[in-house]
Design an enzyme around this catalytic site. Structure first.
Site, PDB file in Angstrom:
ATOM      1  N   GLU A  68      29.816  16.690 -18.580  1.00 45.90           N
ATOM      2  CA  GLU A  68      28.506  16.838 -19.209  1.00 45.90           C
ATOM      3  C   GLU A  68      27.974  18.511 -18.756  1.00 45.90           C
ATOM      4  OE1 GLU A  68      25.550  14.425 -17.886  1.00 45.90           O
ATOM      5  OE2 GLU A  68      23.951  15.024 -19.529  1.00 45.90           O
ATOM      6  N   ASP A 118      21.466  18.461 -15.788  1.00 39.33           N
ATOM      7  CA  ASP A 118      22.035  17.194 -15.973  1.00 39.33           C
ATOM      8  C   ASP A 118      23.485  17.475 -16.157  1.00 39.33           C
ATOM      9  OD1 ASP A 118      22.689  14.585 -16.719  1.00 39.33           O
ATOM     10  OD2 ASP A 118      21.476  14.838 -18.645  1.00 39.33           O
ATOM     11  N   ASP A 178       0.922  -1.545   0.117  1.00 33.52           N
ATOM     12  CA  ASP A 178      -0.209  -0.278   0.042  1.00 33.52           C
ATOM     13  C   ASP A 178       0.741   1.285  -0.003  1.00 33.52           C
ATOM     14  OD1 ASP A 178       1.102  -0.339   2.499  1.00 33.52           O
ATOM     15  OD2 ASP A 178      -0.829  -0.069   3.563  1.00 33.52           O
ATOM     16  N   HIS A 216      15.732  13.890 -20.526  1.00 33.97           N
ATOM     17  CA  HIS A 216      15.869  13.477 -21.864  1.00 33.97           C
ATOM     18  C   HIS A 216      14.459  14.018 -22.488  1.00 33.97           C
ATOM     19  CE1 HIS A 216      18.467  10.079 -20.929  1.00 33.97           C
ATOM     20  NE2 HIS A 216      19.204  11.207 -20.932  1.00 33.97           N
ATOM     21  N   HIS A 256      24.918   3.345 -17.401  1.00 34.07           N
ATOM     22  CA  HIS A 256      23.781   3.834 -16.258  1.00 34.07           C
ATOM     23  C   HIS A 256      23.850   3.119 -15.084  1.00 34.07           C
ATOM     24  CE1 HIS A 256      20.953   5.377 -19.949  1.00 34.07           C
ATOM     25  NE2 HIS A 256      21.948   6.072 -19.713  1.00 34.07           N
ATOM     26  N   TYR A 295      35.319   5.456 -22.277  1.00 28.98           N
ATOM     27  CA  TYR A 295      35.248   4.277 -21.377  1.00 28.98           C
ATOM     28  C   TYR A 295      36.260   3.401 -21.959  1.00 28.98           C
ATOM     29  CZ  TYR A 295      31.106   7.453 -20.927  1.00 28.98           C
ATOM     30  OH  TYR A 295      30.427   8.644 -20.885  1.00 28.98           O
ATOM     31  N   HIS A 317      28.248   6.725 -26.919  1.00 25.39           N
ATOM     32  CA  HIS A 317      26.758   7.322 -26.872  1.00 25.39           C
ATOM     33  C   HIS A 317      26.904   8.832 -27.691  1.00 25.39           C
ATOM     34  CE1 HIS A 317      28.424   9.825 -23.838  1.00 25.39           C
ATOM     35  NE2 HIS A 317      28.818   8.885 -23.132  1.00 25.39           N
ATOM     36  N   ARG A 365      33.431  11.047 -18.344  1.00 35.18           N
ATOM     37  CA  ARG A 365      32.473  11.854 -19.202  1.00 35.18           C
ATOM     38  C   ARG A 365      32.275  13.491 -18.370  1.00 35.18           C
ATOM     39  NH1 ARG A 365      28.575   8.469 -18.683  1.00 35.18           N
ATOM     40  NH2 ARG A 365      27.367   9.341 -17.175  1.00 35.18           N
ATOM     41  N   ASP A 412      27.138  11.579 -12.112  1.00 38.10           N
ATOM     42  CA  ASP A 412      26.382  12.216 -13.165  1.00 38.10           C
ATOM     43  C   ASP A 412      24.952  12.412 -12.366  1.00 38.10           C
ATOM     44  OD1 ASP A 412      24.326  12.770 -15.257  1.00 38.10           O
ATOM     45  OD2 ASP A 412      25.006  11.145 -16.564  1.00 38.10           O
ATOM     46  N   HIS A 459      21.822  15.683 -25.742  1.00 42.38           N
ATOM     47  CA  HIS A 459      20.062  15.399 -25.817  1.00 42.38           C
ATOM     48  C   HIS A 459      19.472  16.565 -25.452  1.00 42.38           C
ATOM     49  CE1 HIS A 459      20.067  14.810 -21.431  1.00 42.38           C
ATOM     50  NE2 HIS A 459      21.069  13.970 -21.573  1.00 42.38           N
ATOM     51  N   GLU A 467      28.031  16.214 -23.424  1.00 39.96           N
ATOM     52  CA  GLU A 467      28.665  14.899 -22.715  1.00 39.96           C
ATOM     53  C   GLU A 467      29.230  14.068 -23.287  1.00 39.96           C
ATOM     54  OE1 GLU A 467      25.423  12.511 -21.078  1.00 39.96           O
ATOM     55  OE2 GLU A 467      23.878  13.773 -21.919  1.00 39.96           O
TER      56      GLU A 467
END
Ligand code: GLY
Ligand code: MN
Ligand code: MN
Length: 436
Positions: free
Chosen positions: A405, A268, A37, A358, A240, A385, A347, A403, A257, A351, A381
């Site tokens: 960004e 972001d 619940d 996004h 991710h 890697y 990548h 990275r 990130d 975006h 970004e």
């Protein structure tokens, strides 16, 4: 802070774009159960928020251009002292009219009765197709009800169309009031990243750095715009990663990130810093390539430039850099053409960014990459890697994931880096890490 007039302006723009003969139907997101619940924290549907500012569940906005009795109809939960005692205040139909500017508002329980009447006489119903199957089935039921009544048959809408085309285009180019919200969201995320850098120490756990970030967000009435990625060592090579459970070791890099959602607008940001406060020679070499790529990508941004141009700039710098440090071999033009960089940079660079992290908006127009226009906001970004099991890479490079960004708004003459106050120069970062 957005005002009633901002929402009214957006509705007028959408009503004008749709024109007579159309209706837009925008339902609230359903409440989702977390377990038994207990529900997940409620996140209103972005389209509904954009058009109305109305954040309660169980609501439906209907916009009918040219409707004599009022173009903006809002269905919402009725007032109910018993339920409000347990779950919190409701605006009710009266509040929907007074506080949210609805021309007419009705209890949500009357939806099945009123919707066929509202849609009668429209040719086309615009709706966010595919995102809410239960609501879509009800919409189909209302249309069928109209068609099944022989007297009304020729007044039933003949098509259901995507709402995206008009609404997403509107959301893509930010008004000056929205840019202020984007700046505030960016400033808070910058502050949170600085706090995280200052508090980083070897042997802390990733979730402890996450806590520093969430603290800043919550302390300022915001929430995260996506689950923060706090990835030390080789975890940074998982794009991710969000478990955030590892202990951060001396010598590791930490990729963070994280961005917030403040007054409905997302930021972001990614930065990658050394846990110990000093980059190793190999870490710094890779970092400087990503930084040069990110700066080159941002430099391209001005009205008229294609959304893929920053990516192409980043790809060029990254490919040359990977060759320089010995991770790629061959002619740069051929490595770019053959996508050899994708082993390390898999990548896209940008975006759209707005109320959703996004954000909505097409990336192509007429089969060509979209051209940037003033008011559009996006991230920049690039990253590198190097997989921990990449046996072709020298050992000291394996498991490095970096990275960088930032959030960028396109202006009339160029761009504004909304997150520019956050250091990314490696010396400045080294000075900040562990300092607080
Ligand atoms: N935080 C998700 C992204 O950078 O796109
Ligand atoms: Mn990000
Ligand atoms: Mn991003």
């Amino acid at each position: 802070m957005l005002k009633a007039e901002d929402f009214a302006r957006r509705r007028r723009a959408l009503l004008g774009a749709l024109g007579r003969g159309c209706a837009a139907v925008v339902p609230a997101s359903p409440v989702r159960v977390r377990s038994r619940d207990v529900d997940y924290p409620y996140r209103p549907d972005t389209n509904l928020l954009y058009l109305t500012g109305f954040a309660e569940p169980e609501a439906v906005a209907v916009l009918v251009p040219g409707r004599d009795e009022g173009e903006f109809v809002l269905f919402c939960r009725d007032r109910d002292p018993e339920r409000e005692h347990w779950d919190g205040k409701r605006a009710g139909p009266e509040g929907a009219e007074k506080q949210y500017g609805a021309d007419c508002a009705y209890p949500i329980g009357q939806l099945d009765e009123f919707m066929p009447k509202l849609l009668k006489g429209c040719d086309t119903v615009h709706y966010d197709l595919g995102n809410n199957p239960a609501f879509e089935a009800r919409l189909g039921g209302w249309l069928k009800k109209l068609r099944d009544q022989s007297k009304e048959r020729n007044k039933a809408p003949v098509q259901v169309a995507a709402l995206d085309y008009y609404l997403h285009e509107m959301r893509l180019c930010k008004h000056s009031t929205e840019l202020d919200c984007m700046r505030s969201s960016a400033a808070l995320a910058v502050d949170a990243h600085k706090r995280a850098m200052r508090r980083t120490r070897p042997d802390m756990y990733e979730y402890q750095v996450e806590a520093e970030i969430i603290y800043r967000f919550k302390r300022n009435g915001a929430t995260h715009s996506y689950p923060p990625i706090v990835a030390s060592g080789a975890n940074a090579c998982i794009l991710h990663y969000k478990e955030n459970v590892s202990r951060m070791r001396d010598g590791d890099l930490l990729l963070v990130d994280a961005g917030c959602e403040l007054e409905g607008y997302a930021s972001d940001i990614t930065r990658t810093w050394p846990v110990s406060g000093a980059y190793s020679a190999e870490q710094r070499a890779v970092y400087e390539i990503v930084l040069e790529a990110q700066r080159a990508a941002i430099d391209t941004m001005e009205p008229g430039v294609a959304i893929l141009d920053p990516h192409h700039a980043a790809v060029g710098v990254i490919t040359r850099g990977l060759k320089r440090i010995g991770l790629l071999e061959g002619k740069v033009s051929e490595l770019v053409r053959d996508g050899a960089y994708r082993e390390f940079f898999m990548h896209r660079t940008s975006h759209w960014l707005g109320m959703d992290v996004h954000d909505v908006g097409d990336y192509e127009a007429g089969g060509e990459p979209r051209r940037l226009e003033p008011g559009m906001c996006c991230t920049v970004e690039p990253g590198i890697y190097i997989a921990p099991d990449n046996s072709n890479a020298p050992k000291a490079f394996r498991g490095i994931g970096i990275r960088i960004e930032d959030d960028v708004a396109v202006t009339d003459s160029g761009h504004e880096v909304l997150t520019g106050a956050l250091p990314k120069d490696p010396d400045e970062i080294e000075a900040l890490v562990g300092s607080g």
